[in-house]
Design a protein around this motif. Sequence first.
Motif, PDB file in Angstrom:
ATOM      1  N   UNK A  24       0.816  -1.089   0.019  1.00  0.00           N
ATOM      2  CA  UNK A  24       0.008  -0.109   0.057  1.00  0.00           C
ATOM      3  C   UNK A  24       0.923   1.464  -0.038  1.00  0.00           C
ATOM      4  N   UNK A  25       2.348   1.068  -0.312  1.00  0.00           N
ATOM      5  CA  UNK A  25       3.030   1.987   0.002  1.00  0.00           C
ATOM      6  C   UNK A  25       2.922   3.303  -1.460  1.00  0.00           C
ATOM      7  N   UNK A  26       2.299   2.636  -2.384  1.00  0.00           N
ATOM      8  CA  UNK A  26       2.293   3.337  -3.560  1.00  0.00           C
ATOM      9  C   UNK A  26       3.683   3.822  -4.427  1.00  0.00           C
ATOM     10  N   UNK A  27       4.667   3.260  -3.761  1.00  0.00           N
ATOM     11  CA  UNK A  27       6.204   3.675  -4.177  1.00  0.00           C
ATOM     12  C   UNK A  27       6.708   2.574  -4.835  1.00  0.00           C
ATOM     13  N   UNK A  28       6.075   1.319  -5.277  1.00  0.00           N
ATOM     14  CA  UNK A  28       6.789   0.173  -5.720  1.00  0.00           C
ATOM     15  C   UNK A  28       7.621   0.507  -7.160  1.00  0.00           C
ATOM     16  N   UNK A  29       7.133   1.384  -7.927  1.00  0.00           N
ATOM     17  CA  UNK A  29       7.558   1.618  -9.272  1.00  0.00           C
ATOM     18  C   UNK A  29       9.006   2.596  -9.193  1.00  0.00           C
ATOM     19  N   UNK A  30       9.048   3.245  -7.911  1.00  0.00           N
ATOM     20  CA  UNK A  30      10.196   4.206  -7.602  1.00  0.00           C
ATOM     21  C   UNK A  30      11.241   3.322  -7.203  1.00  0.00           C
ATOM     22  N   UNK A  31      10.889   2.330  -6.247  1.00  0.00           N
ATOM     23  CA  UNK A  31      12.007   1.510  -5.641  1.00  0.00           C
ATOM     24  C   UNK A  31      12.909   0.478  -6.722  1.00  0.00           C
ATOM     25  N   UNK A  40     -10.420   2.166 -23.319  1.00  0.00           N
ATOM     26  CA  UNK A  40     -10.665   3.089 -22.405  1.00  0.00           C
ATOM     27  C   UNK A  40      -9.421   4.131 -22.293  1.00  0.00           C
ATOM     28  N   UNK A  41      -9.732   5.436 -22.550  1.00  0.00           N
ATOM     29  CA  UNK A  41      -8.459   6.325 -22.653  1.00  0.00           C
ATOM     30  C   UNK A  41      -8.520   7.208 -21.250  1.00  0.00           C
ATOM     31  N   UNK A  42      -7.540   7.122 -20.432  1.00  0.00           N
ATOM     32  CA  UNK A  42      -7.366   8.085 -19.135  1.00  0.00           C
ATOM     33  C   UNK A  42      -7.296   9.516 -19.482  1.00  0.00           C
ATOM     34  N   UNK A  43      -8.382  10.031 -19.237  1.00  0.00           N
ATOM     35  CA  UNK A  43      -8.647  11.438 -19.501  1.00  0.00           C
ATOM     36  C   UNK A  43      -8.523  12.149 -18.149  1.00  0.00           C
ATOM     37  N   UNK A  44      -8.754  12.070 -17.127  1.00  0.00           N
ATOM     38  CA  UNK A  44      -8.385  12.548 -15.863  1.00  0.00           C
ATOM     39  C   UNK A  44      -7.965  11.711 -14.693  1.00  0.00           C
ATOM     40  N   UNK A  45      -6.757  11.913 -14.070  1.00  0.00           N
ATOM     41  CA  UNK A  45      -6.029  11.025 -13.117  1.00  0.00           C
ATOM     42  C   UNK A  45      -5.321  11.917 -12.313  1.00  0.00           C
ATOM     43  N   UNK A  46      -5.248  11.141 -10.870  1.00  0.00           N
ATOM     44  CA  UNK A  46      -4.222  11.654  -9.649  1.00  0.00           C
ATOM     45  C   UNK A  46      -2.841  10.610  -9.712  1.00  0.00           C
ATOM     46  N   UNK A  47      -2.117  10.485 -10.534  1.00  0.00           N
ATOM     47  CA  UNK A  47      -1.093   9.716 -10.724  1.00  0.00           C
ATOM     48  C   UNK A  47      -0.337   9.294  -9.518  1.00  0.00           C
ATOM     49  N   UNK A  48      -0.322  10.239  -8.404  1.00  0.00           N
ATOM     50  CA  UNK A  48       0.609   9.993  -7.083  1.00  0.00           C
ATOM     51  C   UNK A  48      -0.409   9.009  -6.363  1.00  0.00           C
ATOM     52  N   UNK A  49      -1.625   8.944  -6.462  1.00  0.00           N
ATOM     53  CA  UNK A  49      -2.561   8.233  -5.863  1.00  0.00           C
ATOM     54  C   UNK A  49      -3.104   6.971  -6.643  1.00  0.00           C
ATOM     55  N   UNK A  50      -2.695   7.001  -8.033  1.00  0.00           N
ATOM     56  CA  UNK A  50      -3.060   5.871  -8.801  1.00  0.00           C
ATOM     57  C   UNK A  50      -4.802   5.698  -8.954  1.00  0.00           C
ATOM     58  N   UNK A  51      -4.990   6.949  -8.945  1.00  0.00           N
ATOM     59  CA  UNK A  51      -6.766   7.036  -8.930  1.00  0.00           C
ATOM     60  C   UNK A  51      -7.285   7.887 -10.270  1.00  0.00           C
ATOM     61  N   UNK A  52      -7.785   7.057 -11.177  1.00  0.00           N
ATOM     62  CA  UNK A  52      -8.474   7.722 -12.349  1.00  0.00           C
ATOM     63  C   UNK A  52      -9.892   8.085 -12.201  1.00  0.00           C
ATOM     64  N   UNK A  53      -9.938   9.409 -12.397  1.00  0.00           N
ATOM     65  CA  UNK A  53     -11.278  10.051 -12.188  1.00  0.00           C
ATOM     66  C   UNK A  53     -12.158   9.779 -13.578  1.00  0.00           C
ATOM     67  N   UNK A  54     -11.703   9.851 -14.710  1.00  0.00           N
ATOM     68  CA  UNK A  54     -12.177   9.786 -15.951  1.00  0.00           C
ATOM     69  C   UNK A  54     -11.755   9.032 -16.768  1.00  0.00           C
ATOM     70  N   UNK A  86       0.920   2.002 -11.523  1.00  0.00           N
ATOM     71  CA  UNK A  86       1.182   3.244 -11.804  1.00  0.00           C
ATOM     72  C   UNK A  86       0.273   3.667 -13.057  1.00  0.00           C
ATOM     73  N   UNK A  87      -0.551   4.580 -13.291  1.00  0.00           N
ATOM     74  CA  UNK A  87      -1.524   5.024 -14.444  1.00  0.00           C
ATOM     75  C   UNK A  87      -1.170   6.399 -14.611  1.00  0.00           C
ATOM     76  N   UNK A  88      -1.424   6.999 -15.650  1.00  0.00           N
ATOM     77  CA  UNK A  88      -1.099   8.434 -15.810  1.00  0.00           C
ATOM     78  C   UNK A  88      -2.239   8.875 -17.124  1.00  0.00           C
ATOM     79  N   UNK A  89      -2.208  10.139 -17.229  1.00  0.00           N
ATOM     80  CA  UNK A  89      -3.128  10.715 -18.193  1.00  0.00           C
ATOM     81  C   UNK A  89      -2.641  10.331 -19.645  1.00  0.00           C
TER      82      UNK A  89
END
Length: 402
Positions: free
Chosen positions: A153-160, A226-240, A298-301
Motif C-alpha cells: 500500500x506504499x504506492x512507491x513500488x515503481x520508484x524503488x 478506455x483512454x485515461x482523461x483525468x487522473x491523480x497519478x501519485x495516488x493511482x486514482x483515475x477520475x475519468x 502506476x497509471x497516467x493521463x
Amino acid sequence: MSQLSQLAVAQQPLTGVARAGSEEADPILAAAEIYRALAPCEPACVVFYCCTRYPLALLSRELTRYFDGITVIGCTSAGEITPLGFRKHSISAFGLSQHLFSVESVLIENLTTFTSDDSDSVVSCMLDNLRKKAVTPTPIEKHCFALSLLDGLSVKEELVINALSTSLHEIPLVGGSAGDDQHFVDTQVYYGGEFYSDAAVIMLVNTVCRFEVFSQHHLAPQHEKLVVTQVSPDLRVVQEFNAEPAALEYCRINNLKLEDLNSRTFALHPLAVQIGDHSYIRSIQQVNDDLSLTFFCAIDSGVVLTKMTSPGLLSHTSMIFNWLEESVGEIQLLIGFDCIHRRAEIDQFELEADMSKLYREHNVIGFSTYGEQINGLHLNHTFTGVAIGYPNDPLYPTLSGA
C-alpha cells in the motif's frame, strides 16, 4: 502435527531447499511447525508469508527464537501457497540451505525518500558482503538473483524497483507486494525480528543451482478501449475514462452495473496497456464514492487501456511449468508471487483443487500479492517468480535430482 506440517516434513529429502506451511491459528504452534520443517536443511535464510490474522508481534518473537542467527525475511499476504497448494489464513515458508546458497539482505525504510543514489549504495554494499561468503566463483553476479518484498500500500513500488533494477545491472530482480487479506488498510514486511510499513526488504541470493526468473500472464486483448482523461497519478486514482466518470465507463464496456463492482469483478474484467506485442495488466483495486477507480499499479493521463479476457488460467499455468522445466530441469523450489486477481479467478471457476495439485507437483511456495515485480517493472495479474533447479556440479551427486 497438522496435515500441512506432516506433508512438509515428509517431503524434505536431502536437497538444498525446504518447504513449509502451517494452518495453526496459534502463532506459537505455527512457528514451531515452520521450524520443524525447515531446520533439517540447515538454512542460510528463511522466507515466510503470513496472513494478517496472526498477532504479528507474537509471531515475530517466536520466529526470532527458533531461527536465531539465521536471516529471516517475510511479509503479510492476501492468501498463501503452501506445500499443499492454495490456502488462506495460514503461513507458508521456505528455507535455502547454507551449503548451496549464500544470501545478503537489507531493509529499506521511508520509501518516499529512496533515491537512485541510495539504491547504488545499498546494492554495492550488499554485493561486497556477498562476495565474501559466496558459494560460487567470481564473478558472482552470473549466479545471483534478487528477491524483493514491498509494502503493498506504499504506492512507491515503481520508484524503488526501477532504482534497484538499474543498480543491479545484469542481476535479475523478482518479488511481490505484501497484502492484508484484501482489507487494504495495513501491509507489512518483516526484517530483523520486526514488521515494518512503508518499507521494503531486498535479498541477494547467490547459488550453485540452476534458476530461471520469469513473469507471465494468461490474458488476451479484446477490441474495447478506455483512454485515461483525468487522473491523480501519485495516488493511482483515475477520475475519468473517455471524459466520463471512470467507474461508469468501465461498467459500460464490460456490461456491468455500478453495484456489481467489487474485487472479484475487477479480477474477472481486467484492463491492460498494450506496448507493441506485449500487454501489461493494470488491475483495479477499488471503486471510490466519487466514481473514480483506484489502481494497484502506476497509471497516467493519456494511457490507453484495453479490455482483456481469460482464455484459460489452468492450461496457461501448466505451460509455464513445462517451459521452466525445460530451462532448469527438475524444479526443487519455485518461489511464486501470484496476483490476488488470479486467485479470484481460481475461486470463481472452482479451479483451486486443480491449481493446488499443479503447484504441489512443482514445489511452489509463495503468496497472493498486491502486485508483482520483475526487474524494473511493477505488474498486476501475473504469475511471477524464480524456479530453482539442481546444481550441475558433480560435487553435489545427492542433489542432482537423479
